[in-house]
Scaffold this active site. Structure first.
Site, PDB file in Angstrom:
ATOM      1  N   HIS A   1     -49.755  35.742 -22.172  1.00 24.59           N
ATOM      2  CA  HIS A   1     -50.190  37.022 -21.621  1.00 24.59           C
ATOM      3  C   HIS A   1     -49.481  38.141 -22.383  1.00 24.59           C
ATOM      4  O   HIS A   1     -48.440  38.632 -21.950  1.00 24.59           O
ATOM      5  CB  HIS A   1     -49.863  37.091 -20.124  1.00 24.59           C
ATOM      6  CG  HIS A   1     -50.408  38.296 -19.431  1.00 24.59           C
ATOM      7  ND1 HIS A   1     -50.747  38.308 -18.102  1.00 24.59           N
ATOM      8  CD2 HIS A   1     -50.679  39.552 -19.865  1.00 24.59           C
ATOM      9  CE1 HIS A   1     -51.181  39.503 -17.756  1.00 24.59           C
ATOM     10  NE2 HIS A   1     -51.153  40.275 -18.819  1.00 24.59           N
TER      11      HIS A   1
ATOM     12  N   GLU B   1     -54.414  35.672 -21.464  1.00 19.68           N
ATOM     13  CA  GLU B   1     -54.586  36.555 -20.312  1.00 19.68           C
ATOM     14  C   GLU B   1     -54.275  37.986 -20.722  1.00 19.68           C
ATOM     15  O   GLU B   1     -53.465  38.216 -21.620  1.00 19.68           O
ATOM     16  CB  GLU B   1     -53.618  36.176 -19.186  1.00 19.68           C
ATOM     17  CG  GLU B   1     -53.773  34.795 -18.632  1.00 19.68           C
ATOM     18  CD  GLU B   1     -52.752  34.502 -17.542  1.00 19.68           C
ATOM     19  OE1 GLU B   1     -52.958  33.524 -16.815  1.00 19.68           O
ATOM     20  OE2 GLU B   1     -51.758  35.249 -17.426  1.00 19.68           O
TER      21      GLU B   1
ATOM     22  N   HIS C   1     -50.152  31.723 -10.277  1.00 22.97           N
ATOM     23  CA  HIS C   1     -49.147  32.685  -9.837  1.00 22.97           C
ATOM     24  C   HIS C   1     -48.312  32.074  -8.702  1.00 22.97           C
ATOM     25  O   HIS C   1     -48.788  31.909  -7.592  1.00 22.97           O
ATOM     26  CB  HIS C   1     -49.733  34.019  -9.381  1.00 22.97           C
ATOM     27  CG  HIS C   1     -48.720  35.139  -9.477  1.00 22.97           C
ATOM     28  ND1 HIS C   1     -48.596  35.929 -10.599  1.00 22.97           N
ATOM     29  CD2 HIS C   1     -47.756  35.548  -8.630  1.00 22.97           C
ATOM     30  CE1 HIS C   1     -47.618  36.806 -10.412  1.00 22.97           C
ATOM     31  NE2 HIS C   1     -47.091  36.586  -9.233  1.00 22.97           N
TER      32      HIS C   1
END
Length: 239
Positions: free
Chosen positions: A43, A70, A190
């Site tokens: 990410h 991401e 997450h």
């Protein structure tokens, strides 16, 4: 079996803390794959505090499993994805200064934006996934955004898991059922960890992939990377 994609952002954070190349991000990615991970997730953020754009370009050359990028779809991010062409791009609504992802997309308010981006990526053969809260309306409208998959934002599940796991997962079950009904693949991520992963995977129908970084890297400090990845894979294979 649900695939495990290891998010290696925290490895890059540790490297960047001292400069140089210790730990070696590329070697860690190779080791994750060698130890059984079925994907690598990164990410990159605008401030480069962990994964840098150059890391993404180099990882594309060596990742042999699924490569998932991401990020918030800024122009620079979109250009990077179109250059690198990962297997999957996961769109998140993070502000540039966000410490970590902390909310899903409003797929109604941002439908036009997301639709255009998804179409742009899909023309290049890149699978798209939209990060959403466990909300059936947002999941249903994700279909209208043209995405292939959704990624369920699992923080609230993780926070409430030890208090009441059945209640914690209820909204996620409904969201997953809505995704299946609309022909969307399901990813999740997450705060999933060794304690809450099995229960989540057992209760979410057709869960294709989980992306885990922070907890996995923390576990590896005590258990070692090979043992840690093995334990996460075991949680998923025991479904």
């Amino acid at each position: 079996m649900t695939k495990l994609s290891v998010n290696i952002n925290k490895i890059a954070t540790l490297r960047n803390a001292r400069g140089g190349n210790l730990p070696d991000l590329i070697q860690v990615a190779k080791d994750c794959e060698k130890f059984g991970a079925q994907g690598i997730t990164v990410h990159p953020r605008p401030d480069g505090r962990h994964i840098r754009y150059e890391d993404v370009r180099y990882l594309k050359k060596i990742v042999t499993t699924e490569f998932n990028i991401e990020g918030y779809p800024s122009k620079d991010f979109i250009d990077l994805v179109l250059e690198v062409k990962p297997h999957q791009v996961t769109l998140v609504p993070d502000a540039p200064d966000a410490i970590t992802s902390n909310n899903g997309w409003d797929t109604i308010k941002h439908q036009e934006l997301l639709f255009n981006i998804c179409q742009n990526f899909k023309k290049e053969g890149i699978r798209t996934s939209i990060f959403v809260n466990p909300n059936t309306v947002m999941v249903r409208n994700a279909k209208l955004c043209g995405t292939d998959r959704i990624e369920l934002y699992t923080e609230s599940y993780a926070v409430n898991y030890f208090t009441d796991p059945k209640t914690a997962i209820e909204d996620y079950c409904h969201a997953a059922e809505e995704a299946v009904k609309n022909g969307l693949g399901i990813n999740a991520g997450h705060d999933l960890n060794l304690h809450n992963l099995s229960f989540f995977a057992k209760n979410i129908p057709q869960l294709l992939e989980v992306s885990i970084g922070h907890a996995l890297v923390c576990d590896a400090l005590y258990l070692g990377l090979e043992e840690t990845i093995g334990r996460y894979l075991n949680r998923l294979s025991s479904i």
